[in-house]
Design an enzyme around this catalytic site. Structure first.
Site, PDB file in Angstrom:
ATOM      1  CE1 TYR A   1      -5.378   8.876   5.472  1.00  0.00           C
ATOM      2  CE2 TYR A   1      -2.915   8.698   5.090  1.00  0.00           C
ATOM      3  CZ  TYR A   1      -4.081   9.394   5.079  1.00  0.00           C
ATOM      4  OH  TYR A   1      -4.024  10.569   4.302  1.00  0.00           O
TER       5      TYR A   1
ATOM      6  CG  ASP B   1      -7.546   8.532  13.617  1.00  0.00           C
ATOM      7  OD1 ASP B   1      -6.523   8.427  12.715  1.00  0.00           O
ATOM      8  OD2 ASP B   1      -8.572   9.384  13.692  1.00  0.00           O
TER       9      ASP B   1
ATOM     10  CE  LYS C   1     -12.348  10.271   7.115  1.00  0.00           C
ATOM     11  NZ  LYS C   1     -12.237  10.609   5.554  1.00  0.00           N
TER      12      LYS C   1
HETATM   13  P1  KE4 Z   1      -7.914  13.998   6.678  1.00  0.00           P
HETATM   14  O1  KE4 Z   1      -6.536  14.706   6.765  1.00  0.00           O
HETATM   15  O2  KE4 Z   1      -8.121  13.420   5.027  1.00  0.00           O
HETATM   16  O3  KE4 Z   1      -9.040  14.985   6.958  1.00  0.00           O
HETATM   17  O4  KE4 Z   1      -8.079  12.878   7.654  1.00  0.00           O
HETATM   18  C1  KE4 Z   1      -6.969  11.858   7.695  1.00  0.00           C
HETATM   19  C2  KE4 Z   1      -7.427  10.893   8.253  1.00  0.00           C
HETATM   20  C3  KE4 Z   1      -7.159  10.407   9.567  1.00  0.00           C
HETATM   21  N1  KE4 Z   1      -7.622   9.239  10.301  1.00  0.00           N
HETATM   22  C4  KE4 Z   1      -8.572   8.516   9.755  1.00  0.00           C
HETATM   23  C5  KE4 Z   1      -9.115   7.154  10.356  1.00  0.00           C
HETATM   24  C6  KE4 Z   1      -8.721   8.856   8.251  1.00  0.00           C
HETATM   25  O5  KE4 Z   1      -9.660   7.872   7.929  1.00  0.00           O
HETATM   26  C7  KE4 Z   1      -8.339   9.847   7.535  1.00  0.00           C
HETATM   27  C8  KE4 Z   1      -8.799  10.041   6.135  1.00  0.00           C
HETATM   28  N2  KE4 Z   1      -9.425   9.000   5.323  1.00  0.00           N
HETATM   29  C9  KE4 Z   1      -9.389   8.985   4.221  1.00  0.00           C
HETATM   30  C10 KE4 Z   1     -10.108   7.733   3.620  1.00  0.00           C
HETATM   31  N3  KE4 Z   1      -9.557   6.647   3.472  1.00  0.00           N
HETATM   32  C11 KE4 Z   1      -9.652   9.972   3.512  1.00  0.00           C
HETATM   33  C12 KE4 Z   1      -9.671  10.135   1.916  1.00  0.00           C
HETATM   34  C13 KE4 Z   1      -8.676  10.747   1.188  1.00  0.00           C
HETATM   35  O6  KE4 Z   1      -7.421  10.681   1.779  1.00  0.00           O
HETATM   36  O7  KE4 Z   1      -8.908  11.258   0.150  1.00  0.00           O
END
Ligand code: KE4
Length: 436
Positions: free
Chosen positions: A145, A240, A268
């Site tokens: 993801y 990523d 993060k």
């Molecule tokens: P954000 O847009 O949520 O800051 O980041 C997206 C993203 C991009 N790349 C990776 C590898 C990620 O894990 C994420 C976001 N991770 C999720 C956890 N599975 C965030 C939690 C959520 O979506 O509420």
């Protein structure tokens, strides 16, 4: 059962005005058939909900809270900065300071741009890769993801080397037809896709240690092969590292595998819990980003001073000697303790962990390699285990497709309490399974 009236009331109220009552789906606890707990405050390794239940937190806001909650130094740095205003929409010294700190740990990021989320970072990285190569096609992997980017919300088509199909309504097929979604850890799929689409592929984007299909570790040959094939076909390699950056090692997965991606995305931890994403890489690519070059990127709050200060302080603290070594040592005691307890009650249970990130799987298969392996795990047992542990004050990720995280605030007492709670839960699980 723990008191949950106030969380229940809050959830009913929020559900009237916010879809699913939450601002991000996984928080709704739907995957574990439970009601979400509304959090009032956090301190160190602990969070407290509206009913004053205390939890040992192994989510840490999905990764950012590597120091634990409300770290004094981080909080003080934010307080100091926001007294001079929360945002200017103009450059500040803090952005350059954070960028230099990131580059020190991620030398492949010769230049970079701040965003306000990981999604913005990966979206911009894809645009950059397509812009510099003048190609449209991209490769991603099933179970990875990268944020809710239209061209990345794509699941595998009928055959893995065929075009992807949208994994959400609202995304034009015309867009997703440029995305190939291949099997993680499958070199043949990857090679075939490159051969079939030689010189049409702008980039490969991958979670170099996957954390969005639970914690899945790449085969070394596979991850190195991606670099080789990108070189051969002049495609860009995007790591990523939104989740793995500063989490699995100070320099992320690229430090562990000694692979230099062309572009890296971060998020993060790099914002210390404040909204920050980053995309960066080779100078020759980044200098094609507006206004130096033609490839557009912008953001009202990109490089927000308070967020920059939180990121700077967090990285300064996690840069201390042996920080990640100690984190992984503590995590290994936890994971091996969980495994030993599960084995004691013959519960099929596997573990993965790297640095401060972990996953566990209810399955006999001891080498989880891809999304299909995770899908074949016993989700029902996971749900029971999750809810038993939540009831005992242990806050694991409410989905068997998510990774878990430990912080430098977790103590050996917390670890031992968690193992004890797990042993009690495995005993109940074993009685339940034997009674079926
Ligand atoms: P954000 O847009 O949520 O800051 O980041 C997206 C993203 C991009 N790349 C990776 C590898 C990620 O894990 C994420 C976001 N991770 C999720 C956890 N599975 C965030 C939690 C959520 O979506 O509420």
């Amino acid at each position: 059962m723990r008191k949950n009236n106030n969380s229940k009331k809050a959830f009913l109220d929020s559900s009237k005005i916010i879809p699913g009552g939450v601002n991000s789906p996984v928080r709704a606890f739907k995957s574990v058939n439970s009601l979400p707990v509304f959090i009032k405050k956090g301190k160190g390794a602990y969070i407290y909900d509206l009913d004053d239940n205390k939890y040992i937190d192994y989510i840490g806001s999905w990764g950012p809270m590597i120091l634990g909650h409300a770290n004094e130094t981080v909080i003080k740095s934010i307080e100091k900065v926001i007294k001079n205003s929360t945002s200017f929409g103009a450059p500040t010294l803090l952005e350059t300071k954070l960028a230099k700190l990131i580059k020190k740990n991620f030398p492949s990021m010769e230049k970079m741009r701040m965003t306000s989320s990981g999604t913005e970072a990966t979206m911009s990285a894809i645009r950059l890769a397509r812009g510099v190569t003048n190609r449209d096609k991209i490769i991603k992997f099933e179970g990875c993801y990268h944020g809710h980017v239209d061209s990345l919300l794509v699941k595998a088509g009928s055959g893995s080397a065929t075009f992807g199909v949208p994994s959400s309504p609202g995304i034009p097929k015309d867009l997703t037809k440029h995305t190939f979604t291949l099997k993680y850890n499958n070199i043949d799929d990857l090679e075939k896709c490159f051969i079939k689409n030689a010189n049409k592929i702008a980039c490969v984007i991958i979670e170099p240690i996957a954390g969005n299909m639970n914690c899945v570790i790449p085969n070394k040959k596979f991850i190195k092969k991606i670099r080789t094939l990108c070189n051969k076909y002049n495609s860009l390699l995007i790591f990523d590292e939104v989740m793995t950056g500063f989490r699995v090692a100070k320099g992320g997965a690229q430090e562990i595998y000694k692979i230099k991606p062309d572009i890296t995305t971060l998020g993060k931890i790099v914002g210390g819990g404040m909204p920050v994403g980053v995309f960066g890489g080779k100078k020759k690519y980044m200098d094609q980003v507006s206004p130096v070059g033609p490839i557009y990127h912008a953001g009202t709050l990109s490089g927000n001073p308070a967020a920059m200060s939180a990121g700077i302080k967090t990285i300064e603290i996690l840069s201390r000697k042996n920080f990640h070594k100690n984190l992984e040592k503590k995590l290994s005691i936890l994971m091996l303790g969980l495994k030993k307890s599960a084995d004691k009650y013959n519960i099929p249970f596997q573990i993965n962990y790297v640095g401060g990130m972990f996953g566990f799987f209810f399955t006999e298969k001891n080498n989880i390699e891809n999304f299909e392996d995770v899908n074949n795990c016993n989700d029902k047992i996971f749900q029971i285990f999750f809810n038993l542990m939540l009831g005992k004050g242990i806050y694991f990720a409410p989905s068997s497709f998510e990774a878990g995280f430990i912080s430098s605030s977790h103590t050996m007492k917390d670890i031992n309490l968690t193992i004890k709670a797990a042993e009690e839960s495995f005993k109940i699980l074993s009685n339940y399974l034997n009674s079926k």
